[in-house]
Every structure is written in structure tokens, then in C-alpha cells.
Design a protein around this motif. Structure first.
Motif, PDB file in Angstrom:
ATOM      1  N   UNK A  72      37.308  38.924  42.078  1.00 56.15           N
ATOM      2  CA  UNK A  72      36.904  39.909  41.140  1.00 56.15           C
ATOM      3  C   UNK A  72      38.651  40.282  40.549  1.00 56.15           C
ATOM      4  N   UNK A  73      39.619  39.191  40.300  1.00 59.77           N
ATOM      5  CA  UNK A  73      40.615  38.720  40.098  1.00 59.77           C
ATOM      6  C   UNK A  73      41.421  39.810  41.157  1.00 59.77           C
ATOM      7  N   UNK A  74      41.001  40.096  42.524  1.00 58.71           N
ATOM      8  CA  UNK A  74      41.863  40.393  43.308  1.00 58.71           C
ATOM      9  C   UNK A  74      41.994  39.325  44.637  1.00 58.71           C
ATOM     10  N   UNK A  75      43.048  39.485  45.538  1.00 59.35           N
ATOM     11  CA  UNK A  75      42.882  38.728  46.554  1.00 59.35           C
ATOM     12  C   UNK A  75      42.757  39.006  47.855  1.00 59.35           C
ATOM     13  N   UNK A 104      46.310  43.503  42.597  1.00 56.11           N
ATOM     14  CA  UNK A 104      45.978  44.098  43.674  1.00 56.11           C
ATOM     15  C   UNK A 104      45.140  43.076  45.149  1.00 56.11           C
ATOM     16  N   UNK A 105      45.488  43.114  46.264  1.00 58.08           N
ATOM     17  CA  UNK A 105      45.151  42.931  47.025  1.00 58.08           C
ATOM     18  C   UNK A 105      44.344  43.763  48.163  1.00 58.08           C
ATOM     19  N   UNK A 106      43.831  43.275  48.695  1.00 56.46           N
ATOM     20  CA  UNK A 106      42.765  43.744  49.748  1.00 56.46           C
ATOM     21  C   UNK A 106      42.905  42.817  50.972  1.00 56.46           C
ATOM     22  N   UNK A 154      29.786  38.466  44.666  1.00 54.96           N
ATOM     23  CA  UNK A 154      30.019  38.355  44.181  1.00 54.96           C
ATOM     24  C   UNK A 154      30.902  36.727  44.186  1.00 54.96           C
ATOM     25  N   UNK A 155      31.008  35.784  42.923  1.00 56.05           N
ATOM     26  CA  UNK A 155      31.446  34.100  43.549  1.00 56.05           C
ATOM     27  C   UNK A 155      33.183  34.440  43.781  1.00 56.05           C
ATOM     28  N   UNK A 156      33.877  33.495  44.497  1.00 59.31           N
ATOM     29  CA  UNK A 156      35.090  33.735  45.000  1.00 59.31           C
ATOM     30  C   UNK A 156      35.734  32.876  44.774  1.00 59.31           C
TER      31      UNK A 156
END
Length: 268
Positions: A57-60, A114-116, A26-28
Motif C-alpha cells: 500500500x505504497x509504504x515500506x 511512510x515506513x512501518x 494486500x499484494x506486496x
């Protein structure tokens, strides 16, 4: 018209050239595009080494060194308001990178962000347990050990959680056979009846596509439907498949012709 493509031996050709299919990314976007994420990343960088960071996807997504996982998650919980560990597990990259990618999915209800957190460990290495920070990590770390064989140092009960304690192998490794190995095929027979019963019972059939006419758990038998849990009485219509020959599996009752019932049709 569409261009003609030869279809010689098409069934024998592989769909993908990679050993394991790699899905498209997915694009970053850069972290600087989000003010809240940018501040959170600066807080992490002020104390720890950040190998990579981006928004997807709207998360860091933030890559860190494996030895810093406990301290980074403590920082996010205490100073950045990421108070929930909603998910954690591992990804098998043994074939291409010789190790595992571990991820922690963090949620902030106050920020609605959200953060991963991601890190990489080599084969045979362990990770620091974060169970003391987040109780949700208790079962997640046990499941990671059960499925991948990755131990979490400092966990209060580092035992299998899904498979039996004496199970051999780790089912989510990409090298693990889809329907289990030889140990899996004989596990229940050896455990319940003993190895001496192998010649009588035979290995467990682990093929999910196999059709068994006596399996009422699937609500139907081959050729006609029956209610769930219907007892096998031996009165089923006779054909070449629905009775047990001599020398077959002893748990299934052998078909006896005298038990058959002929039903008269009053409409004839």
C-alpha cells in the motif's frame, strides 16, 4: 440456476474455520521497485539485522529485532528524515504465536513517504521506550500498556491512561470478554457503594444492545421520544414495562397510578 446447497443446521455452523478471522493480505512488492525506499532500507541494513522488508500500500514495512527498536527509530529520524511517529501500538497474536507484534508508523514530510517498523515480542516481555525520541510515543506507550499489558522500559510514567489505575485485565486482548468480565460488571457498584450493596443494586448491565426505556441519553424511550435529559417523573403512560415493581432497583421511582394524567382530546 444456482446450485442447491443444503441448509441443514446452518445457524449452528461457524463462518470461519480459524479461531480468529484473518483478513486477506494486500499484494506486496519488492523494495527495489522504489528508489527512495531502497536507500532507506540499505541504511537500516548497514547497522541492524533486517528480518523481512517489502512495500505494501505504497509504504515500506520492515521487520527488525525487538531489542533494536530505539536505535532503528533514531536512525530513521536523524539520518533518513522520518521525523514523525504518527502511530504505534500492538497486535495480539497470543493464540497462534504466543506473543505480540509491535509496530511504529513513521512519516517523512520531506520525502512524502511512510515506513512501518514491525517487531515481535513473546508474552511477558517488555519493549524499549521511544518517548525520548518522539513525544507522541508518551501516550501511545501508556495506551499499549493499558490495553495489552506491554510495558515500555524507560517510560517516565508507565501507568494506565484510559482505564482506572486499579482496573484488572487488558481490554484489547482477544481473550478479554466483549462486554467485560465479572470484575468489570461489579466495578462501579463496588467502587461507589461498596460490595455490601451488590444484592441491592445488582451487576452493571454492559450489553450495548439492551434497550432501557428510562435512558434519555439515547434521546428516546421505548415507545415514544423525549428530549435529551428529560427527568423521569413517573407520569409516563402505564403498561407492563414502564413502572418499577416492589423490591426493584431503588434508584428508579415506582409508578403511582394517582400521578397519571388524562388529557382530553378537543377534536373528539
Amino acid at each position: 440456476m444456482r446450485a442447491y446447497k443444503p441448509k441443514d443446521n446452518v445457524q449452528a455452523k461457524a463462518y470461519y474455520t480459524d479461531r480468529f478471522y484473518v483478513s486477506p493480505q494486500v499484494p506486496k512488492s519488492p523494495v527495489e521497485s522504489d528508489e527512495i525506499f531502497a536507500k532507506d532500507l540499505e541504511a537500516i541494513k548497514a547497522n541492524f539485522t533486517v528480518l523481512d522488508a517489502y512495500i505494501q500500500v505504497e509504504q515500506m514495512v520492515v521487520y527488525i529485532n525487538a531489542e533494536d527498536n530505539f536505535k532503528v527509530l533514531k536512525l530513521l529520524r536523524d539520518e533518513c528524515e522520518y521525523t514523525q511517529l504518527s502511530e504505534m501500538s500492538a497486535i495480539d497474536w497470543l493464540a497462534t504465536r504466543g506473543g505480540f507484534e509491535i509496530f511504529y508508523q513513521m512519516l517523512s514530510m520531506n520525502k512524502r513517504k511512510r515506513i512501518r517498523i514491525k517487531m515481535f515480542i513473546n508474552k511477558g516481555e517488555s519493549v524499549n521506550s521511544v518517548e525520548k525520541l518522539f513525544r507522541s510515543a508518551d501516550w501511545s506507550e501508556r495506551e499499549m500498556f493499558d490495553m495489552f499489558g506491554i510495558e515500555a522500559n524507560g517510560h517516565p510514567f508507565m501507568k494506565r491512561i484510559l482505564m482506572p489505575y486499579d482496573w484488572q485485565g487488558f481490554p484489547l486482548l482477544k481473550t478479554y470478554p466483549l462486554q467485560g468480565d465479572e470484575f468489570a460488571a461489579w466495578y462501579e457498584v463496588d467502587k461507589i457503594y461498596g460490595k455490601e450493596a451488590r444484592d441491592i443494586i445488582g451487576p452493571e448491565l454492559r450489553d450495548s444492545a439492551k434497550v432501557d426505556r428510562y435512558d434519555s441519553e439515547r434521546f428516546a424511550r421505548l415507545g415514544y421520544e423525549v428530549p435529551k435529559g428529560t427527568a423521569i417523573t413517573g407520569n409516563e403512560p402505564k403498561n407492563e414495562e414502564n413502572y418499577q415493581e416492589e423490591g426493584g432497583v431503588f434508584m428508579i421511582k415506582k409508578f403511582d397510578k394517582k400521578d397519571s394524567v388524562v388529557v382530553d382530546d378537543p377534536q373528539r
